[in-house]
Design a protein around this motif. Structure first.
Motif, mmCIF file in Angstrom:
data_model
loop_
_atom_site.group_PDB
_atom_site.id
_atom_site.type_symbol
_atom_site.label_atom_id
_atom_site.label_comp_id
_atom_site.label_asym_id
_atom_site.label_seq_id
_atom_site.Cartn_x
_atom_site.Cartn_y
_atom_site.Cartn_z
ATOM 1 N N TYR A 144 0.887 -1.323 -0.033
ATOM 2 C CA TYR A 144 0.268 -0.230 -0.423
ATOM 3 C C TYR A 144 1.165 1.455 0.042
ATOM 4 C CZ TYR A 144 -3.817 -3.413 1.312
ATOM 5 O OH TYR A 144 -4.360 -4.221 2.003
ATOM 6 N N ARG A 145 0.741 2.374 -1.117
ATOM 7 C CA ARG A 145 1.645 3.586 -0.809
ATOM 8 C C ARG A 145 0.848 4.102 -0.093
ATOM 9 N NH1 ARG A 145 2.367 4.024 -7.137
ATOM 10 N NH2 ARG A 145 3.843 5.935 -6.839
ATOM 11 N N PHE A 146 1.173 5.357 0.448
ATOM 12 C CA PHE A 146 0.962 6.671 0.923
ATOM 13 C C PHE A 146 1.739 7.819 0.712
ATOM 14 C CE2 PHE A 146 0.218 2.603 3.044
ATOM 15 C CZ PHE A 146 -0.930 2.547 4.154
ATOM 16 N N ARG A 147 0.854 8.535 1.086
ATOM 17 C CA ARG A 147 1.330 10.453 0.726
ATOM 18 C C ARG A 147 1.011 11.258 2.035
ATOM 19 N NH1 ARG A 147 0.917 12.029 -5.578
ATOM 20 N NH2 ARG A 147 3.323 11.113 -5.991
ATOM 21 N N TYR A 148 1.308 12.052 2.991
ATOM 22 C CA TYR A 148 0.533 12.621 3.550
ATOM 23 C C TYR A 148 -0.619 13.794 3.302
ATOM 24 C CZ TYR A 148 3.780 9.826 6.843
ATOM 25 O OH TYR A 148 4.364 9.260 7.337
ATOM 26 N N ALA A 149 -1.670 14.292 4.004
ATOM 27 C CA ALA A 149 -2.106 15.199 3.138
ATOM 28 C C ALA A 149 -1.939 16.429 3.529
ATOM 29 C CB ALA A 149 -3.373 15.142 3.764
ATOM 30 N N ASP A 150 -0.501 17.143 4.441
ATOM 31 C CA ASP A 150 -0.238 18.106 4.525
ATOM 32 C C ASP A 150 1.364 17.861 4.354
ATOM 33 O OD1 ASP A 150 0.674 16.534 6.445
ATOM 34 O OD2 ASP A 150 0.295 17.315 8.156
ATOM 35 N N GLY A 151 2.197 17.005 3.047
ATOM 36 C CA GLY A 151 3.729 17.658 3.321
ATOM 37 C C GLY A 151 4.390 15.867 3.487
ATOM 38 N N ALA A 152 5.525 15.892 2.646
ATOM 39 C CA ALA A 152 6.391 15.247 3.880
ATOM 40 C C ALA A 152 6.489 14.917 5.355
ATOM 41 C CB ALA A 152 6.860 14.759 2.399
ATOM 42 N N ARG A 153 6.713 13.650 5.767
ATOM 43 C CA ARG A 153 7.223 13.599 6.889
ATOM 44 C C ARG A 153 8.008 12.842 6.863
ATOM 45 N NH1 ARG A 153 4.715 17.862 7.384
ATOM 46 N NH2 ARG A 153 3.136 18.339 8.158
ATOM 47 N N ASN A 154 9.021 12.523 8.391
ATOM 48 C CA ASN A 154 10.118 11.389 8.319
ATOM 49 C C ASN A 154 8.873 10.616 10.213
ATOM 50 O OD1 ASN A 154 12.231 9.461 9.171
ATOM 51 N ND2 ASN A 154 13.409 10.841 10.446
ATOM 52 N N ALA A 155 9.095 9.616 10.255
ATOM 53 C CA ALA A 155 8.388 8.738 10.627
ATOM 54 C C ALA A 155 9.309 7.620 11.203
ATOM 55 C CB ALA A 155 7.035 8.525 10.191
ATOM 56 N N GLU A 156 8.700 6.979 12.252
ATOM 57 C CA GLU A 156 9.210 5.252 12.577
ATOM 58 C C GLU A 156 8.459 4.977 13.516
ATOM 59 O OE1 GLU A 156 13.281 5.946 14.643
ATOM 60 O OE2 GLU A 156 14.234 6.695 13.249
ATOM 61 N N GLY A 157 7.077 5.376 13.419
ATOM 62 C CA GLY A 157 6.476 4.620 13.303
ATOM 63 C C GLY A 157 4.984 4.154 13.550
ATOM 64 N N ILE A 158 4.302 2.936 13.839
ATOM 65 C CA ILE A 158 2.608 2.366 12.873
ATOM 66 C C ILE A 158 2.217 1.772 13.811
ATOM 67 C CG2 ILE A 158 3.790 2.300 10.817
ATOM 68 C CD1 ILE A 158 2.846 -0.786 10.547
ATOM 69 N N MET A 159 1.201 1.715 13.922
ATOM 70 C CA MET A 159 -0.125 0.769 14.761
ATOM 71 C C MET A 159 -0.909 0.090 14.083
ATOM 72 S SD MET A 159 -0.676 3.994 17.863
ATOM 73 C CE MET A 159 -1.990 5.393 17.180
ATOM 74 N N VAL A 160 -1.973 -0.411 14.404
ATOM 75 C CA VAL A 160 -3.255 -1.232 13.566
ATOM 76 C C VAL A 160 -3.806 -1.432 14.719
ATOM 77 C CG1 VAL A 160 -3.937 -2.305 11.809
ATOM 78 C CG2 VAL A 160 -2.064 -2.162 11.836
ATOM 79 N N HIS A 161 -5.206 -1.254 14.804
ATOM 80 C CA HIS A 161 -6.120 -0.992 15.927
ATOM 81 C C HIS A 161 -6.435 -3.299 15.304
ATOM 82 C CE1 HIS A 161 -10.404 -1.203 18.381
ATOM 83 N NE2 HIS A 161 -9.273 0.092 18.845
#
Length: 325
Positions: A144-161
């Protein structure tokens, strides 16, 4: 030049000393195991197997291959898995949940690191069905490909409900944010990540509790528990680590697991006090749906401290550059 670099680093470390101290190391933290596999040198993601007893998953950080490891409670690798149709620009996090409909384990791997905040046109997160057998294998993943609605970000965390299956990304920034993926992910187009709340400064990982009653966000200094609505429950003291990179809940949700990068890096178990664990109800709390709640944004004091630290570091670099010309 090497001497100058060392002096610059010393100035930067002095600047970091101005930061608020982290909570004292957890007295009741227990060393669960150390990774023994010499191939695991930059453990960045950590997750507990939803279906295999005493099995933990991890993967390396950037400049690695699309590979993850199933590790036993003794720290020994039980199986090595490769995603045959994936790439690994900068894998930073993973999550594991059990599909409530099928009972199968589902693993998620996040290629979301972006230290240049815009180096990649989009980011990718891979979904993999958990292997039924712990034997070396090449697996197929859904990308799955993603883009942030408000511009690129650096990220290191994901979580799934674990109940709804909704995916969240937690950014690693001075002013961190929680972004929600669409309820239904598409493989035929880029999915949009929308900001739904704030996160602690420089978050390195995040995870949902197995029952969905809380989630945790890890930073280099501590960990914070939240209700699904984003309301802060409590801060949890963490053991001192070389580079705190990962966090996960135990399968029963009574403790947190946290790890670090490095060879033979440790994984610690940190029990959660009963009063800091929300009691699940028949009607689950709603998840974040908008950016109204701001429980852990950067405070004014944090801003002043970071600005002071940055000014000191920059001033030191300029001074050293002048005297060494």
């Amino acid at each position: 030049m090497g001497g100058l670099l060392i002096r610059v680093l010393a100035v930067a470390l002095a600047a970091l000393a101005l930061l608020p101290p982290s909570p004292a190391a957890a007295d009741d933290a227990e060393l669960l195991f150390r990774f023994r596999d010499p191939a695991i040198t930059e453990s960045s993601g950590l997750a507990v197997s939803p279906t295999h007893d005493d099995i933990y998953y991890t993967h390396n950080d950037s400049s690695a291959e699309p590979v993850f490891y199933a590790v036993g409670g003794d720290g020994r690798t039980k199986a090595t898995f490769r995603l045959g149709n994936a790439e690994a620009r900068d894998w930073e996090a993973m999550a594991a949940v059990k599909d409530p409909k099928t009972g199968r384990g589902v693993l998620w791997f996040a290629d979301i690191g972006d230290n240049l905040d815009g180096a990649w046109p989009d980011i990718s997160i891979y979904k993999v069905m958990e292997p039924r057998k712990l034997a070396d294998a090449t697996l197929s993943a859904v990308r799955y490909r993603f883009r942030y609605a408000d511009g690129a970000r650096n990220a290191e965390g994901i979580m799934v409900h674990p109940r709804t299956g909704r995916l969240y990304v937690v950014t690693k920034e001075f002013v961190g944010s929680v972004y929600a993926a669409p309820k239904k992910l598409r493989t035929d187009r880029i999915n949009t990540l929308r900001r739904v709340g704030s996160a602690p400064i420089m978050a390195t990982d995040a995870a949902y509790a197995p029952d969905g009653s809380s989630y945790v966000i890890r930073t280099y200094f501590s960990a914070t528990l939240y209700k699904p609505s984003g309301e802060v429950i409590a801060k949890v003291r963490m053991p001192e680590l070389q580079q705190a990179e990962s966090i996960a809940y135990t399968r029963d949700g009574t403790a947190l697991l946290t790890g670090s990068e490095g060879e033979r890096s440790p994984v610690y178990r940190v029990p959660l006090p009963t009063q800091e664990t929300p009691t699940p109800s028949a009607r689950p709390e709603p998840e974040r749906t908008e950016a109204a709640a701001e429980p852990q944004g950067l405070t004014g004091l944090n801003v002043l401290i970071w600005l002071g630290a940055a000014a000191l570091a920059i001033g030191g670099i300029v001074f050293l550059a002048r005297i060494t010309r």
